[in-house]
Design a protein around this motif. Structure first.
Motif, short mmCIF file in Angstrom:
data_model
loop_
_atom_site.label_atom_id
_atom_site.label_comp_id
_atom_site.label_asym_id
_atom_site.label_seq_id
_atom_site.Cartn_x
_atom_site.Cartn_y
_atom_site.Cartn_z
N ARG A 1 -39.60 62.67 27.16
CA ARG A 1 -39.29 63.60 26.08
C ARG A 1 -38.45 62.88 25.04
N ILE A 2 -38.95 62.84 23.80
CA ILE A 2 -38.27 62.16 22.70
C ILE A 2 -38.11 63.15 21.55
N PHE A 3 -36.86 63.43 21.18
CA PHE A 3 -36.56 64.36 20.08
C PHE A 3 -37.29 65.69 20.26
N GLY A 4 -37.31 66.17 21.49
CA GLY A 4 -37.92 67.45 21.77
C GLY A 4 -39.43 67.42 21.95
N LEU A 5 -40.05 66.25 21.76
CA LEU A 5 -41.49 66.12 21.92
C LEU A 5 -41.82 65.56 23.30
N HIS A 6 -42.79 66.16 23.97
CA HIS A 6 -43.23 65.67 25.27
C HIS A 6 -44.32 64.61 25.05
N ILE A 7 -44.06 63.41 25.51
CA ILE A 7 -44.98 62.28 25.32
C ILE A 7 -45.33 61.71 26.69
N SER A 8 -46.60 61.46 26.90
CA SER A 8 -47.04 60.87 28.16
C SER A 8 -47.27 59.38 27.96
N ASP A 9 -47.48 58.67 29.07
CA ASP A 9 -47.75 57.24 28.98
C ASP A 9 -49.10 56.97 28.33
N LYS A 10 -49.97 57.98 28.21
CA LYS A 10 -51.25 57.80 27.54
C LYS A 10 -51.12 57.85 26.02
N SER A 11 -49.99 58.33 25.54
CA SER A 11 -49.83 58.52 24.09
C SER A 11 -49.93 57.20 23.32
N PHE A 12 -49.46 56.11 23.93
CA PHE A 12 -49.49 54.83 23.23
C PHE A 12 -50.93 54.35 23.00
N ILE A 13 -51.81 54.65 23.95
CA ILE A 13 -53.22 54.30 23.77
C ILE A 13 -53.82 55.14 22.65
N TYR A 14 -53.49 56.43 22.62
CA TYR A 14 -54.00 57.30 21.56
C TYR A 14 -53.50 56.85 20.18
N LEU A 15 -52.24 56.44 20.10
CA LEU A 15 -51.69 55.99 18.82
C LEU A 15 -52.39 54.72 18.34
N ALA A 16 -52.66 53.80 19.27
CA ALA A 16 -53.40 52.59 18.89
C ALA A 16 -54.81 52.94 18.43
N GLY A 17 -55.44 53.90 19.11
CA GLY A 17 -56.77 54.34 18.70
C GLY A 17 -56.75 55.00 17.33
N LEU A 18 -55.70 55.81 17.06
CA LEU A 18 -55.58 56.45 15.74
C LEU A 18 -55.39 55.41 14.64
N GLN A 19 -54.57 54.41 14.92
CA GLN A 19 -54.38 53.34 13.94
C GLN A 19 -55.69 52.63 13.63
N LEU A 20 -56.48 52.37 14.66
CA LEU A 20 -57.76 51.71 14.46
C LEU A 20 -58.73 52.63 13.73
N LEU A 21 -58.69 53.92 14.06
CA LEU A 21 -59.56 54.90 13.41
C LEU A 21 -59.35 54.93 11.90
N LEU A 22 -58.09 54.82 11.47
CA LEU A 22 -57.76 54.93 10.04
C LEU A 22 -57.57 53.58 9.37
N SER A 23 -57.86 52.50 10.07
CA SER A 23 -57.57 51.16 9.56
C SER A 23 -58.31 50.84 8.27
N SER A 24 -59.56 51.27 8.16
CA SER A 24 -60.34 51.02 6.94
C SER A 24 -60.82 52.33 6.31
N TRP A 25 -60.08 53.39 6.60
CA TRP A 25 -60.36 54.73 6.10
C TRP A 25 -61.78 55.14 6.46
N LYS A 26 -62.60 55.59 5.49
CA LYS A 26 -63.91 56.13 5.88
C LYS A 26 -64.84 55.06 6.43
N ARG A 27 -64.59 53.81 6.12
CA ARG A 27 -65.42 52.74 6.66
C ARG A 27 -65.21 52.56 8.15
N SER A 28 -64.04 52.94 8.67
CA SER A 28 -63.78 52.86 10.11
C SER A 28 -63.94 54.21 10.80
#
Length: 294
Positions: free
Chosen positions: A144-171
């Protein structure tokens, strides 16, 4: 959070794919051609530049995309350890081919000849793996960070989100195609999950790729994890090396249990397998894989 034991132990296909992707990305970056590998309607349907399909599948268009992509591909080697190198090779081919077909359909419908709508890189494989990661890999810890519940899977999702938006609509477009390919694989479309390649195809990667820097295992354990030995022979070999009456069962260390849980196995099953394998994590993995396949 990790994908099991460090390095590429029992994951030669993942190792070969990551090496190929890294080398091609660096090569095309040196030649300043990486931005020209994205697919467009003009490339596929007018110029018929089908040769671009292979480098576009393996080559990232920028170094930040390469870093996030390699991080995800390295973690997803857990799936190869779960299902074996042969079936993981099938998963790679299915994800890549289906996502490319979906991308071609999207390009045909959009018909924009002057713009590369799809960036290059193994987005199909990565986002197809994210589907399996969401459904099949359990949460092992929560913080729990600043009232938010975060699991150990969250880091994988964040990396996936970064890759998803890396080239905007092209990615975004190839990412969506990869997600659809992942759903089709998980739904066992065309009975793909029962398909296996001839054994020499999967074993080729263990000779092709560089030596693993992770922990080593005996040749017998490696063959077991790759599924090269028949079930009966594996059982006989296990009984010979680990007779049930040899020693009193020892309570498995929590680290070994957590490693198997991070690979997607149930905690109780992981503990029982470790007890049976006398805390040998490689043998315990083989036991769990056998239970899943029967």
């Amino acid at each position: 959070m990790n994908g099991g034991p460090s390095g590429f132990n029992n994951a030669p296909v993942s190792r070969a794919f990551i090496i190929a992707s890294t080398l091609l990305t660096v090569l095309f970056r040196i030649q300043r051609r990486s931005n020209k590998l994205g697919l467009s309607f003009k490339d596929i349907f007018q110029k018929l530049q089908l040769w671009k399909l292979i480098p576009s599948v393996l080559t990232f268009s920028s170094m930040p995309e390469l870093l996030f992509g390699l991080y995800l591909l390295y973690y997803f080697r857990v799936f190869e350890r779960q299902i074996g190198s042969n079936k993981y090779s099938v998963f790679i081919v299915f994800s890549v081919v289906v996502s490319l077909l979906l991308e071609a359909v999207a390009l045909f419908l959009l018909k924009d000849p002057g713009f590369n709508l799809i960036t290059s890189g193994p987005y199909g494989l990565i986002f197809s793996s994210l589907v399996l990661f969401y459904f099949d890999i359990p949460v092992s810890t929560r913080i729990r960070i600043f009232g938010l519940h975060i699991s150990d899977k969250s880091f994988i999702y964040l990396a996936g989100l970064q890759l998803l938006l890396s080239s905007w609509k092209r990615s975004i477009l190839p990412s969506i195609c990869g997600i659809l390919a992942g759903f089709l694989y998980r739904m066992n479309a065309f009975y793909v999950r029962s398909v296996k390649f001839p054994e020499f195809i999967a074993s080729f990667f263990s000779r092709f790729s560089w030596p693993s820097t992770g922990s080593t295992s005996s040749p017998a354990a490696t063959r077991n994890a790759l599924g090269n030995l028949p079930y009966v022979r594996r059982q006989v070999e296990f009984q010979r090396n680990y007779p049930s009456s040899a020693v009193t069962p020892v309570e498995p260390p929590e680290g070994s249990v957590s490693t198997l849980v991070s690979m997607g196995f149930d905690r109780n099953s992981a503990r029982q397998a470790l007890v049976q394998a006398r805390n040998d994590i490689n043998v315990a993995t083989n036991i769990l894989l056998e239970e899943q396949s029967h």
